[in-house]
Scaffold this motif. Structure first.
Motif, PDB file in Angstrom:
ATOM      1  N   GLU A 112       0.831  -1.204   0.000  1.00 46.67           N
ATOM      2  CA  GLU A 112       0.000   0.000   0.000  1.00 46.67           C
ATOM      3  C   GLU A 112       0.863   1.251   0.000  1.00 46.67           C
ATOM      4  OE1 GLU A 112      -3.173   2.598   0.045  1.00 46.67           O
ATOM      5  OE2 GLU A 112      -3.068   0.460  -0.478  1.00 46.67           O
ATOM      6  N   SER A 113       2.041   1.187   0.628  1.00 49.11           N
ATOM      7  CA  SER A 113       2.936   2.349   0.673  1.00 49.11           C
ATOM      8  C   SER A 113       3.390   2.747  -0.733  1.00 49.11           C
ATOM      9  CB  SER A 113       4.150   2.057   1.552  1.00 49.11           C
ATOM     10  OG  SER A 113       4.854   0.928   1.050  1.00 49.11           O
ATOM     11  N   TYR A 114       3.584   1.760  -1.614  1.00 49.57           N
ATOM     12  CA  TYR A 114       4.012   2.090  -2.978  1.00 49.57           C
ATOM     13  C   TYR A 114       2.855   2.704  -3.772  1.00 49.57           C
ATOM     14  CZ  TYR A 114       6.686   1.931  -7.288  1.00 49.57           C
ATOM     15  OH  TYR A 114       7.366   2.299  -8.436  1.00 49.57           O
ATOM     16  N   ARG A 115       1.644   2.225  -3.525  1.00 44.46           N
ATOM     17  CA  ARG A 115       0.484   2.819  -4.198  1.00 44.46           C
ATOM     18  C   ARG A 115       0.324   4.273  -3.767  1.00 44.46           C
ATOM     19  NH1 ARG A 115      -5.217   3.344  -4.308  1.00 44.46           N
ATOM     20  NH2 ARG A 115      -5.242   3.216  -2.039  1.00 44.46           N
ATOM     21  N   ARG A 116       0.562   4.558  -2.481  1.00 49.01           N
ATOM     22  CA  ARG A 116       0.492   5.944  -1.989  1.00 49.01           C
ATOM     23  C   ARG A 116       1.589   6.792  -2.625  1.00 49.01           C
ATOM     24  NH1 ARG A 116      -0.615   3.751   3.164  1.00 49.01           N
ATOM     25  NH2 ARG A 116       1.520   4.148   3.832  1.00 49.01           N
ATOM     26  N   TYR A 117       2.779   6.189  -2.813  1.00 45.78           N
ATOM     27  CA  TYR A 117       3.871   6.910  -3.484  1.00 45.78           C
ATOM     28  C   TYR A 117       3.444   7.328  -4.890  1.00 45.78           C
ATOM     29  CZ  TYR A 117       7.785   7.095  -6.769  1.00 45.78           C
ATOM     30  OH  TYR A 117       8.613   7.441  -7.807  1.00 45.78           O
ATOM     31  N   LEU A 118       2.829   6.389  -5.621  1.00 45.98           N
ATOM     32  CA  LEU A 118       2.385   6.713  -6.981  1.00 45.98           C
ATOM     33  C   LEU A 118       1.333   7.825  -6.959  1.00 45.98           C
ATOM     34  CD1 LEU A 118       2.091   3.163  -8.641  1.00 45.98           C
ATOM     35  CD2 LEU A 118       3.843   4.907  -9.070  1.00 45.98           C
ATOM     36  N   LEU A 119       0.380   7.736  -6.047  1.00 45.99           N
ATOM     37  CA  LEU A 119      -0.680   8.750  -5.975  1.00 45.99           C
ATOM     38  C   LEU A 119      -0.105  10.127  -5.638  1.00 45.99           C
ATOM     39  CD1 LEU A 119      -3.568   6.845  -4.165  1.00 45.99           C
ATOM     40  CD2 LEU A 119      -3.656   7.837  -6.448  1.00 45.99           C
ATOM     41  N   ASN A 120       0.813  10.186  -4.673  1.00 47.93           N
ATOM     42  CA  ASN A 120       1.395  11.474  -4.290  1.00 47.93           C
ATOM     43  C   ASN A 120       2.241  12.059  -5.416  1.00 47.93           C
ATOM     44  OD1 ASN A 120       0.231  11.461  -1.742  1.00 47.93           O
ATOM     45  ND2 ASN A 120       1.932  10.341  -0.826  1.00 47.93           N
ATOM     46  N   SER A 121       2.978  11.199  -6.109  1.00 52.21           N
ATOM     47  CA  SER A 121       3.785  11.657  -7.241  1.00 52.21           C
ATOM     48  C   SER A 121       2.893  12.161  -8.371  1.00 52.21           C
ATOM     49  CB  SER A 121       4.680  10.514  -7.730  1.00 52.21           C
ATOM     50  OG  SER A 121       5.354  10.888  -8.908  1.00 52.21           O
ATOM     51  N   LEU A 122       1.813  11.424  -8.631  1.00 50.72           N
ATOM     52  CA  LEU A 122       0.848  11.815  -9.674  1.00 50.72           C
ATOM     53  C   LEU A 122       0.211  13.162  -9.329  1.00 50.72           C
ATOM     54  CD1 LEU A 122      -0.965  10.952 -12.155  1.00 50.72           C
ATOM     55  CD2 LEU A 122      -2.478   9.896 -10.499  1.00 50.72           C
ATOM     56  N   MET A 161      -6.990   4.964  -7.425  1.00 49.11           N
ATOM     57  CA  MET A 161      -6.056   4.160  -8.228  1.00 49.11           C
ATOM     58  C   MET A 161      -6.333   2.676  -7.990  1.00 49.11           C
ATOM     59  SD  MET A 161      -1.884   4.190  -8.400  1.00 49.11           S
ATOM     60  CE  MET A 161      -1.800   5.764  -9.259  1.00 49.11           C
ATOM     61  N   THR A 162      -6.612   1.963  -9.067  1.00 49.57           N
ATOM     62  CA  THR A 162      -6.884   0.521  -9.013  1.00 49.57           C
ATOM     63  C   THR A 162      -5.744  -0.207  -9.713  1.00 49.57           C
ATOM     64  OG1 THR A 162      -9.238   1.018  -9.172  1.00 49.57           O
ATOM     65  CG2 THR A 162      -8.597  -1.264  -9.541  1.00 49.57           C
ATOM     66  N   LEU A 163      -5.358  -1.361  -9.179  1.00 56.64           N
ATOM     67  CA  LEU A 163      -4.280  -2.171  -9.760  1.00 56.64           C
ATOM     68  C   LEU A 163      -4.884  -3.407 -10.414  1.00 56.64           C
ATOM     69  CD1 LEU A 163      -1.894  -1.989  -6.674  1.00 56.64           C
ATOM     70  CD2 LEU A 163      -1.812  -0.548  -8.711  1.00 56.64           C
ATOM     71  N   ARG A 164      -4.476  -3.685 -11.644  1.00 56.48           N
ATOM     72  CA  ARG A 164      -5.016  -4.846 -12.347  1.00 56.48           C
ATOM     73  C   ARG A 164      -3.908  -5.621 -13.051  1.00 56.48           C
ATOM     74  NH1 ARG A 164     -10.361  -2.537 -15.447  1.00 56.48           N
ATOM     75  NH2 ARG A 164     -11.558  -1.998 -13.589  1.00 56.48           N
TER      76      ARG A 164
END
Length: 448
Positions: free
Chosen positions: A414-424, A437-440
């Motif tokens: 989950e920490s990496y998904r948050r990294y992507l969201l904050n960077s985006l 953000m959904t992962l598939r």
């Protein structure tokens, strides 16, 4: 061209809000057996056998001290009648004409607004005597109605038609991508944060009833307005207390009404009382707004009387960053509903957030950012096996929602998904807008 307006007036508990709900075709006004439920003016679009007009529900008319809450409610009712093209004076046909009905009739007779008398609760024959008694009010022929059962609407149509009938105008279709469409802006917060006072300051008039008593506003009241030539649909809401403290049925209905207002909004202003600081309930309201996918602005009200302003602001901002995992940098502004300071900045921020909330980014732009973000900080390799993230695309707006495709994405922390969201959020300057953000993973043809 604005629609003609009809104001519903009468003493408490004669069925005004039930009639309002009947005419707009849905339960939007709070209804309860207790008198005095409605306090502020609520406006909706009524449809009656082909007639279309604005219908205004008002507080029950009471003979009280003008400085008291009922007295302030009465002033709102008087203002509604003066603004309307016609007034619908509702009495209770089963109770007949009361002394308060007679007082209201005396007041209406000296106003310039045309009046139609409606004897409500006249289902069956039980209300005929009350309807006939209403002739004594001196306001013309009363009509028999049952707002609860929908009876008497044809007579109401015939009496209203001379005042509201007009040539049909093709209804304007609002394109969600049109920058000129109204901004749907809801003001929420705990009781006594100053929401109604802020709305009145924005409008430049005493449109909402205000006072030292907590919880004056019960219905969510929607008002069409313009700010610097830009359209705004402004919604004042009831205060939200801790759920454990909400025991009264009427307050539960008010809370549900506020939540519906959040659902319908594009941007929500969470108003905090600067003299009380940030409380746990404020964080819960903010989280609810973000969970619903609405853009959020946090406004510290009563800033003109706040003590230790700089440390207070920094403390609130830090607590919000810590308490709201959905946002890294929430939008926090200071306002004074009494002086009007900060209101233009607040509205400017709301329009900017609405633009970001509606923004669609091309797949090409997204993937240029995505490649750079993944290269700068590659995803982990649990168990020595790499997680491959291949590409990203935006699937919808309001709020912006994205899908990332890759292999073994179910093991991505989950920490990496948050990294992507904050960077985006930072790269595309999306501000304090909730992102999804959904992962598939692609289907494996050899799964079977």
């Amino acid at each position: 061209m604005p629609l003609p307006t009809v104001a519903i007036v009468g003493r408490p508990n004669v069925g005004k809000s039930t009639l309002f709900n009947r005419l707009v075709g849905k339960r939007v006004a709070l209804v309860d057996d207790r008198p005095g439920v409605t306090r502020d003016r609520r406006v909706g679009t009524a449809h009656l056998l082909g007639l279309e007009f604005q219908i205004m529900d008002t507080a029950g008319f009471e003979d009280e001290d003008p400085a008291s809450l009922p007295g302030r409610m009465r002033r709102q009712t008087e203002a509604a009648v003066r603004e309307a093209d016609a007034a619908l004076f509702v009495i209770d046909a089963r109770e007949g004409v009361t002394p308060l009905d007679e007082e209201i009739a005396r007041w209406l007779r000296v106003e310039d607004t045309p009046v139609i008398v409606a004897a409500n609760k006249a289902e069956g024959r039980g209300g005929e005597a009350g309807r006939l008694e209403a002739f004594s009010l001196g306001l013309g022929e009363p009509i028999a109605l049952s707002a609860e059962h929908g009876e008497g609407l044809v007579d109401l149509f015939e009496h209203l038609r001379p005042f509201v009938e007009r040539e049909e105008v093709e209804e304007e279709q609002l394109d969600p991508e049109d920058p000129d469409r109204p901004l749907h802006l809801a003001i929420v917060g705990r009781p006594n944060a100053g929401k109604s006072t802020l709305v009145n300051r924005m409008l430049g008039e005493d449109r909402m009833i205000t006072g030292p008593e907590a919880g004056i506003t019960r219905d969510s009241i929607s008002i069409d307005w313009e700010w610097q030539g830009r359209k705004v649909k402004l919604v004042d809401t009831a205060g939200l207390r801790k759920r454990a403290k909400v025991e009264d049925k009427l307050e539960r209905l008010s809370v549900q009404d506020t939540r519906r207002a959040i659902d319908m909004a594009e941007v929500v202003v969470l108003l905090l009382d600067a003299t009380r600081g940030l409380e746990v309930q404020d964080l819960k309201i903010a989280s609810q707004v973000l969970e619903e996918g609405r853009a959020l602005v946090i406004a510290l009200n009563k800033w003109d009387v706040a003590e230790h302003a700089s440390s207070l602001f920094n403390g609130v901002k830090a607590a919000l960053v810590e308490g709201l995992s959905q946002l890294k940098d929430p939008a926090v502004l200071t306002v004074s509903a009494v002086t009007g300071k900060g209101i233009d900045q607040l509205l400017g921020a709301a329009f900017t957030l609405r633009e970001a909330w509606n923004r669609r980014t091309s797949t090409g732009e997204l993937n240029r950012w995505f490649e750079q973000a993944v290269e700068t900080n590659p995803p982990p390799a649990p168990g020595g096996r790499r997680i491959k993230l291949r590409y990203i695309t935006q699937v919808k707006t309001r709020p912006p929602s994205f899908v990332v495709f890759g292999t073994r994405v179910d093991q991505l922390p989950e920490s990496y998904r948050r990294y992507l969201l904050n960077s985006l959020r930072k790269y595309f300057d999306l501000g304090a807008v909730p992102l999804r953000m959904t992962l598939r993973a692609p289907k494996n043809p050899f799964d079977r």
